[in-house]
Design an enzyme around this catalytic site. Structure first.
Site, PDB file in Angstrom:
ATOM      1  N   GLU A  98       3.293  -2.989   3.524  1.00  0.00           N
ATOM      2  CA  GLU A  98       3.850  -1.679   3.145  1.00  0.00           C
ATOM      3  C   GLU A  98       2.754  -0.733   2.687  1.00  0.00           C
ATOM      4  O   GLU A  98       1.829  -1.174   2.003  1.00  0.00           O
ATOM      5  CB  GLU A  98       4.853  -1.860   2.004  1.00  0.00           C
ATOM      6  N   ARG A 120      10.424  -9.662  -0.316  1.00  0.00           N
ATOM      7  CA  ARG A 120       9.059  -9.216  -0.060  1.00  0.00           C
ATOM      8  C   ARG A 120       8.712  -9.539   1.393  1.00  0.00           C
ATOM      9  O   ARG A 120       8.995 -10.632   1.885  1.00  0.00           O
ATOM     10  CB  ARG A 120       8.067  -9.940  -0.972  1.00  0.00           C
ATOM     11  N   HIS A 126      12.115   0.157   1.668  1.00  0.00           N
ATOM     12  CA  HIS A 126      12.031  -0.484   0.342  1.00  0.00           C
ATOM     13  C   HIS A 126      12.851   0.286  -0.700  1.00  0.00           C
ATOM     14  O   HIS A 126      12.303   0.871  -1.630  1.00  0.00           O
ATOM     15  CB  HIS A 126      10.575  -0.611  -0.122  1.00  0.00           C
TER      16      HIS A 126
END
Ligand code: 8YV
Length: 331
Positions: free
Chosen positions: A272, A243, A293
């Site tokens: 994001e 993350r 991602h």
């Protein structure tokens, strides 16, 4: 909960076979155009559904949970990370939360290896040369990267994914080191040939490559702070497929710009889908590899995630704890 066909609202498009099976089992509301739901749309879904199936792109915070309808009893997250959901607030409102652990371990570990190889051996940078028609031919001193065999890898967070990374990296000849909240059992440590570092600071100062593989929780937010990043060797590389929030992204950018860190491979970002322009510039300069991602983005993984979501909903509707229930204590 009494057995009936629950109204299940899914916030993003899932693989067809998963949606079909869900349609066989539940009253289902899908999001076929796959655009992330607005906060209003989420609130609306949460006011009607028995079960919400969100993903990382849905921020289910305390305010949304407080306004949820009385029917909402389960949030079956389509994802392993559960930092998109305020699990403490959910529990306070009597809403159970589940996730999809285990089924994206290998895929995510593969992406970590891809990032390590890309940054060290300049794979993404090299792959852009032929399509751009800028190749003048081989030269002995051109496109030199770093050998990974014999280097040290420090895994931050030695859970399922960290261990899968360690197994892969060992096969590439890297020595394996790790920092974790709790030390692994000695048989597991021996099997992984992994050295435990009780001090994260000390591990960071000695590694060639550091891979972030812990979950994002209040305790790991900016765990790799400016101070800790500054402990890393200037020749070292940081990999993050966990993350973005675990790393102080602004500090990381400064370190890369001032050559205090040799490179980075990132599949995740702090805000994001926003990616700082400075990071994009560093990618263009070949300093970093950036992926959007896609750590768990395999068809097999997505189908297995869907199966887990279904099993969690079914168990819950049958009056059991979902097998992948997330408790605040796990955070
Ligand atoms: C998923 C992930 O694609 O499962 C996770 O924790 O980070 C991703 O790889 C995403 O979370 C789906 O919600």
């Amino acid at each position: 909960m009494a057995r009936h066909r629950p109204l299940v609202i899914v916030t993003r498009k899932l693989p067809e076979s998963v949606e079909r099976r869900m349609g066989d089992l539940f009253d289902l509301r899908l999001n076929p155009d796959d655009r992330p739901m607005s906060r209003e749309a989420l609130a609306d879904a949460m006011s009607q559904a028995d079960v919400l199936v969100p993903t990382i792109t849905d921020r289910i915070d305390a305010a949304l949970l407080a306004a949820a309808g009385p029917r909402l009893r389960l949030i079956a997250n389509f994802g392993t990370g559960r930092d998109n959901i305020d699990v403490v607030a959910a529990q306070a409102h009597g809403i159970t939360v589940s996730n999809t652990p285990g089924v994206l371990t290998d895929d995510t570990a593969d992406i970590v290896m891809a990032l390590i190889l890309s940054v060290a051996r300049r794979v993404v940078e090299g792959a852009a040369i032929l399509p751009n028609e800028t190749w003048d031919g081989w030269s002995p001193t051109w496109m030199l990267g770093q050998r990974i065999t014999g280097k040290s890898l420090g895994v931050l967070g030695m859970g399922r994914i960290g261990q899968a990374v360690a197994r892969r990296a060992a096969a590439f000849g890297l020595s394996i080191h790790y920092h974790n909240r709790t030390r692994l059992r000695s048989e597991v440590e021996t099997a992984l040939k992994a050295t435990y570092w009780p001090s994260l600071d000390q591990m960071l100062a000695r590694m060639d490559i550091v891979s972030v593989n812990c979950p994002h929780t209040p305790a790991t937010y900016h765990l790799l702070s400016a101070r800790r990043l500054a402990l890393m060797r200037p020749t070292a590389v940081l990999i993050n497929a966990a993350r973005g929030e675990i790393v102080d992204e602004a500090a990381l950018i400064r370190m890369l710009q001032t050559r205090k860190l040799a490179g980075a491979g990132l599949d995740v970002f702090e805000h994001e889908p926003a990616v700082p322009a400075k990071l994009i510039r560093l990618a263009k300069a070949g300093k970093v590899t950036l992926l959007p991602h896609m750590g768990s983005a395999t068809m097999e993984g997505r189908i297995e995630m869907g199966a887990k979501v279904i099993v969690n909903i079914r168990a819950f509707m049958d009056g059991h704890q979902p097998p992948d229930r997330v408790l605040p204590i796990d955070l």
